[in-house]
Design an enzyme around this catalytic site. Structure first.
Site, mmCIF file in Angstrom:
data_model
loop_
_atom_site.group_PDB
_atom_site.id
_atom_site.type_symbol
_atom_site.label_atom_id
_atom_site.label_comp_id
_atom_site.label_asym_id
_atom_site.label_seq_id
_atom_site.Cartn_x
_atom_site.Cartn_y
_atom_site.Cartn_z
ATOM 1 N N LYS A 114 0.822 -1.208 0.000
ATOM 2 C CA LYS A 114 0.000 0.000 0.000
ATOM 3 C C LYS A 114 0.865 1.271 0.000
ATOM 4 O O LYS A 114 0.443 2.306 -0.494
ATOM 5 C CB LYS A 114 -0.922 0.028 1.221
ATOM 6 C CG LYS A 114 -1.833 -1.179 1.396
ATOM 7 C CD LYS A 114 -2.903 -1.271 0.340
ATOM 8 C CE LYS A 114 -4.080 -2.159 0.698
ATOM 9 N NZ LYS A 114 -3.780 -3.593 0.886
HETATM 10 C C1 LIG Z 1 -4.496 -4.776 0.533
HETATM 11 C C2 LIG Z 1 -3.746 -6.034 0.528
HETATM 12 C C3 LIG Z 1 -4.029 -7.068 -0.373
HETATM 13 C C4 LIG Z 1 -5.173 -6.989 -1.350
HETATM 14 O O1 LIG Z 1 -4.995 -6.003 -2.335
HETATM 15 P P1 LIG Z 1 -6.255 -5.474 -3.185
HETATM 16 O O2 LIG Z 1 -5.753 -4.355 -4.004
HETATM 17 O O3 LIG Z 1 -7.249 -5.009 -2.138
HETATM 18 O O4 LIG Z 1 -6.782 -6.617 -3.959
HETATM 19 C C5 LIG Z 1 -3.227 -8.192 -0.355
HETATM 20 N N1 LIG Z 1 -2.216 -8.326 0.523
HETATM 21 C C6 LIG Z 1 -1.925 -7.370 1.429
HETATM 22 C C7 LIG Z 1 -0.813 -7.586 2.377
HETATM 23 C C8 LIG Z 1 -2.671 -6.187 1.457
HETATM 24 O O5 LIG Z 1 -2.372 -5.227 2.347
#
Ligand SMILES: *Cc1c(COP(=O)(O)O)cnc(C)c1O
Length: 467
Positions: A114
């Site tokens: 993120k």
């Molecule tokens: C947010 C997240 C996901 C999922 O990603 P999306 O874009 O919501 O599909 C997978 N793994 C981790 C560690 C995350 O923080």
């Protein structure tokens, strides 16, 4: 570049990049998408070989921004965003076996992918607001990682207040502390008595409450925000090009929750990157796997797992894919989303489903396979992976084809989920030095009921906009 909503009637006005970044959800409840996909020729892709992450980011992001921000300002923001990462390659790839690779997206300040988007959009938003002499209120629902990344990226910024909604008691200790130990005046962590989908519904309800939205100048940091997806498109290019694209095709497997990360891969493909297959990896919350099998997207309740960031059954960005795959017909989207809201399900038209299956496969992993994969990678590669990555590594191996390199996205550092990793491998992953002080700092957060009204009231009372 101009942006349109997935739910807008044809001929409705489009908006520019800066407005798309600031507005989050469109007023009709839809999500913004670019009017057209920018294109790279094979020669332009070849010219990316040997470039740095930031140089490729500038090339990939520029067409989405258009002339609304100068190249020199955009370059500076990209450089500042990725200076916060603790690996020179930003998103390095590691080889697991002959044809399997892991793309490490967890070298940012909160140890999850993120950060890649959040560090950039925080700077873009602050820049646009300063330029306009405006302020804004940022809201984000989080299953654990978005919240910490948003607080880290936006804390202390002059023009934005941040309110993060997380499901009370359903995030890991490290995730919670990343949200609750920043004591800057402009950040607020709200523990909601519900699950992630409840948090996301509250955020959507606030965006659909136009009086509140306009009064608070609401903007969003979830992957409903176009900027998130745009920034995530970059690492599909950097990793595929490092492994020989555009001269050969590459496949990707992505641990999927809200469908933002894998949708960024779909965009990279639309832009000309030769991607053979995009494999959706789910944990036991397998709504997308069932959807691809049956053509019906049907809610079925969410089970807590050791990969909590994927404990989701409303994958918001799937709407963007549907929109593109049904010929950008907003009537079809409005009827599908209406049916989802009222009946908890909708059925995808056969040609649209066929189109989706041309680009995507989907598969699930249960808790024991996830554990076994963590152990297996630890034994064979001397490498610790987190449970989200493990879900995807397992699925990637099922979908591996002999000739095509498979890149699995590693979305979090194992130390974010120490209990699950220790249970599987016998060894507790160590938190990087820079994050250790957080584990003993005082926590600050508010517990609120599962209601948009409660959250709106809290925001009105605590935002600097109303002061
Ligand atoms: C947010 C997240 C996901 C999922 O990603 P999306 O874009 O919501 O599909 C997978 N793994 C981790 C560690 C995350 O923080």
């Amino acid at each position: 570049m101009e942006y349109i909503s997935t739910r807008a009637q044809q001929g409705t006005e489009s908006i520019g990049f800066c407005d798309a970044i600031l507005s989050g959800l469109a007023k009709d409840g839809g999500l913004y998408v670019p009017q057209v996909w920018p294109q790279f020729s094979k020669n332009e892709l070849k010219a990316m070989q040997g470039l740095s992450y930031n140089e490729i980011a500038l090339k990939v992001i520029s067409p989405f921004v258009g002339d609304e921000i100068s190249q020199s300002d955009l370059t500076r923001m990209i450089d500042e965003a990725y200076a916060s990462f603790n690996h020179k390659a930003i998103a390095p790839i590691t080889q697991l076996d002959e044809n399997n690779w892991v793309l490490e997206l967890f070298h940012g300040p909160t140890l999850a992918f993120k950060d890649v988007a959040m560090q950039l959009i925080a700077r873009l938003m602050d820049y646009i607001l300063a330029d306009r002499g405006e302020r804004a209120t940022l809201v984000a629902a989080t299953s654990g990682d978005t919240g910490g990344a948003a607080i880290e990226a936006f804390k202390g910024r002059d023009n934005i207040d941040v309110f993060v909604l997380f499901p009370h008691g359903r995030v890991s200790n490290v995730q919670q502390r990343q949200m609750t130990t920043s004591h800057d005046d402009n950040v607020h962590a709200l523990a909601i008595e519900g699950n992630f989908d409840d948090c996301q519904s509250i955020v959507k309800a606030m965006f659909n409450h136009h009086e509140f939205r306009d009064g608070m100048k609401l903007c969003g940091a979830n992957s409903i925000n176009w900027g998130r997806i745009m920034a995530q498109t970059v690492y599909y290019f950097t990793s595929a090009i490092a492994l020989g694209a555009p001269d050969r095709a590459i496949s990707f497997t992505v641990p999927t929750g809200n469908f933002g990360d894998i949708f960024a891969g779909f965009i990279a493909k639309q832009m000309g990157l030769p991607i053979e297959q995009l494999v959706i990896a789910s944990n036991e919350n397998d709504i997308l796997v069932r959807t691809l099998q049956t053509g019906t997207y049907k809610k079925d309740g969410v089970q807590p797992t050791t990969s909590p960031s994927m404990d989701i059954e409303i994958s918001s960005n799937f709407e963007r894919l549907l929109f593109d795959k049904c010929g950008r017909n907003s009537d079809e989207i409005n009827s599908a989303m209406g049916s989802l809201a009222q009946a908890g399900e909708f059925t995808i038209a056969a040609p649209t489903l066929e189109g989706i299956k041309q680009d995507f496969a989907a598969d699930k992993t249960d808790e024991s396979a996830c554990q076994a994969t963590i152990k297996d990678v630890f034994t064979n590669n001397a490498m610790m992976i987190d449970p989200h990555t493990a879900v995807a590594v397992y699925v990637a191996k099922q979908h591996q084809k002999a000739q095509t390199p498979m890149i699995t996205l590693s979305t979090a550092h194992p130390a974010k989920f120490p209990d699950a990793v220790k249970a599987a491998s016998g060894i507790e992953p160590e938190l990087p030095e820079a994050l250790k002080p957080m584990m003993t700092k005082e926590e600050r957060f508010n517990v609120l009921g599962n209601s948009a009204f409660a959250v709106e009231t809290f925001i009105k009372e605590n935002s600097r906009i109303t002061k």
